[in-house]
Design a protein around this motif. Structure first.
Motif, PDB file in Angstrom:
ATOM      1  N   ARG A 160       0.833  -1.214   0.000  1.00 53.62           N
ATOM      2  CA  ARG A 160       0.000   0.000   0.000  1.00 53.62           C
ATOM      3  C   ARG A 160       0.864   1.259   0.000  1.00 53.62           C
ATOM      4  N   GLU A 161       1.930   1.215   0.778  1.00 53.67           N
ATOM      5  CA  GLU A 161       2.829   2.364   0.841  1.00 53.67           C
ATOM      6  C   GLU A 161       3.529   2.568  -0.504  1.00 53.67           C
ATOM      7  N   ALA A 162       3.973   1.498  -1.126  1.00 49.59           N
ATOM      8  CA  ALA A 162       4.627   1.602  -2.437  1.00 49.59           C
ATOM      9  C   ALA A 162       3.659   2.178  -3.476  1.00 49.59           C
ATOM     10  N   ALA A 163       2.413   1.722  -3.458  1.00 52.88           N
ATOM     11  CA  ALA A 163       1.411   2.239  -4.398  1.00 52.88           C
ATOM     12  C   ALA A 163       1.145   3.715  -4.143  1.00 52.88           C
ATOM     13  N   MET A 164       0.991   4.092  -2.871  1.00 53.98           N
ATOM     14  CA  MET A 164       0.723   5.494  -2.532  1.00 53.98           C
ATOM     15  C   MET A 164       1.879   6.395  -2.962  1.00 53.98           C
ATOM     16  N   VAL A 167      -4.894  12.298  -0.474  1.00 49.59           N
ATOM     17  CA  VAL A 167      -5.841  11.862  -1.500  1.00 49.59           C
ATOM     18  C   VAL A 167      -5.433  10.502  -2.061  1.00 49.59           C
ATOM     19  N   GLN A 168      -4.143  10.276  -2.266  1.00 48.54           N
ATOM     20  CA  GLN A 168      -3.696   9.008  -2.838  1.00 48.54           C
ATOM     21  C   GLN A 168      -3.824   7.851  -1.851  1.00 48.54           C
ATOM     22  N   THR A 169      -3.889   8.130  -0.571  1.00 48.66           N
ATOM     23  CA  THR A 169      -4.050   7.085   0.431  1.00 48.66           C
ATOM     24  C   THR A 169      -5.492   6.612   0.513  1.00 48.66           C
ATOM     25  N   LEU A 170      -6.434   7.504   0.300  1.00 47.56           N
ATOM     26  CA  LEU A 170      -7.842   7.171   0.505  1.00 47.56           C
ATOM     27  C   LEU A 170      -8.379   6.047  -0.384  1.00 47.56           C
ATOM     28  N   ARG A 181      -3.288  16.880  11.353  1.00 47.87           N
ATOM     29  CA  ARG A 181      -4.718  16.572  11.438  1.00 47.87           C
ATOM     30  C   ARG A 181      -5.193  15.689  10.281  1.00 47.87           C
ATOM     31  N   ALA A 182      -4.317  15.407   9.328  1.00 40.97           N
ATOM     32  CA  ALA A 182      -4.714  14.624   8.153  1.00 40.97           C
ATOM     33  C   ALA A 182      -5.143  13.208   8.524  1.00 40.97           C
ATOM     34  N   ALA A 183      -4.489  12.598   9.491  1.00 39.47           N
ATOM     35  CA  ALA A 183      -4.845  11.224   9.873  1.00 39.47           C
ATOM     36  C   ALA A 183      -6.274  11.145  10.386  1.00 39.47           C
ATOM     37  N   GLY A 184      -6.682  12.108  11.177  1.00 38.57           N
ATOM     38  CA  GLY A 184      -8.059  12.139  11.676  1.00 38.57           C
ATOM     39  C   GLY A 184      -9.062  12.331  10.549  1.00 38.57           C
ATOM     40  N   MET A 185      -8.700  13.171   9.588  1.00 37.64           N
ATOM     41  CA  MET A 185      -9.584  13.400   8.440  1.00 37.64           C
ATOM     42  C   MET A 185      -9.723  12.120   7.614  1.00 37.64           C
ATOM     43  N   VAL A 186      -8.616  11.445   7.354  1.00 38.15           N
ATOM     44  CA  VAL A 186      -8.646  10.193   6.582  1.00 38.15           C
ATOM     45  C   VAL A 186      -9.492   9.162   7.321  1.00 38.15           C
ATOM     46  N   ASN A 208      -7.062   1.457   9.326  1.00 35.61           N
ATOM     47  CA  ASN A 208      -5.858   1.656  10.148  1.00 35.61           C
ATOM     48  C   ASN A 208      -4.598   1.775   9.301  1.00 35.61           C
ATOM     49  N   SER A 209      -4.542   1.010   8.219  1.00 37.88           N
ATOM     50  CA  SER A 209      -3.392   1.071   7.320  1.00 37.88           C
ATOM     51  C   SER A 209      -3.300   2.453   6.671  1.00 37.88           C
ATOM     52  N   ALA A 210      -4.430   2.976   6.233  1.00 39.21           N
ATOM     53  CA  ALA A 210      -4.447   4.296   5.605  1.00 39.21           C
ATOM     54  C   ALA A 210      -4.037   5.382   6.596  1.00 39.21           C
ATOM     55  N   VAL A 211      -4.555   5.297   7.802  1.00 42.59           N
ATOM     56  CA  VAL A 211      -4.231   6.291   8.828  1.00 42.59           C
ATOM     57  C   VAL A 211      -2.734   6.244   9.140  1.00 42.59           C
TER      58      VAL A 211
END
Length: 165
Positions: free
Chosen positions: A4-8, A76-79, A100-105, A86-89
């Motif tokens: 997921r990290e490589a793709a993001m 945006v690319q993580t969503l 604050r981005a983690a809370g928004m995601v 949890n992986s996205a956060v």
């Protein structure tokens, strides 16, 4: 680094540098030294997001109070390709500047998760805009196809174009 990290990171490189997705992904896969299975997952995630970018952006826009254009690219690319919230956060916490981005995601993905059976409907009043969003093809191209093929054949062509080879 996982798939997921490589793709993001590959998606982010494409957006920031305007690079070709295959080159950016190849660079990330090489740096990550992923197993064949994880490299295949990263490839599917990256190309799947790019192939369906307009449709994903449509849905993300419906669940976010902040316009996508104002968000940091890595957010945006993580969503879209997060199988687990949890992986996205965790990815956002590791790679994004805004604390604050983690809370928004987390909020956007949880909201989407709760709404999977009742996702927003793509407006169908304008066939060009509808097919463009649904199949993530530029409106100018969809318009040309409709003029040449009609709506039904255009929809079939766009669906086939988005299917796996």
């Amino acid at each position: 680094m996982d798939a997921r990290e490589a793709a993001m990171l590959a998606l982010n490189a494409c957006q920031r540098q305007g690079g070709w997705s295959d080159g950016a992904l190849k660079k990330q896969l090489s740096a990550a030294e992923l197993s064949g299975r994880d490299a295949a997952l990263a490839t599917q995630l990256c190309f799947g997001v790019l192939q369906n970018q307009m449709l994903l952006d449509f849905y993300l826009d419906k669940f976010s109070n902040i316009p996508l254009k104002r968000m940091e690219g890595k957010v945006v690319q993580t969503l879209p390709h997060s199988a687990a919230v949890n992986s996205a956060v965790a990815l956002v916490k590791a790679h994004c500047k805004n604390p604050r981005a983690a809370g928004m995601v987390n909020g956007i993905l949880r909201s989407m998760e709760r709404s999977l059976q009742n996702m927003p409907v793509i407006p169908q009043g304008d066939p060009v805009a509808y097919l463009s969003t649904l199949y993530s093809h530029p409106e100018w191209l969809v318009k040309e196809f409709i003029l040449s093929l009609g709506e039904e054949e255009t929809a079939q062509l766009l669906a086939a174009d988005n299917s796996q080879p």
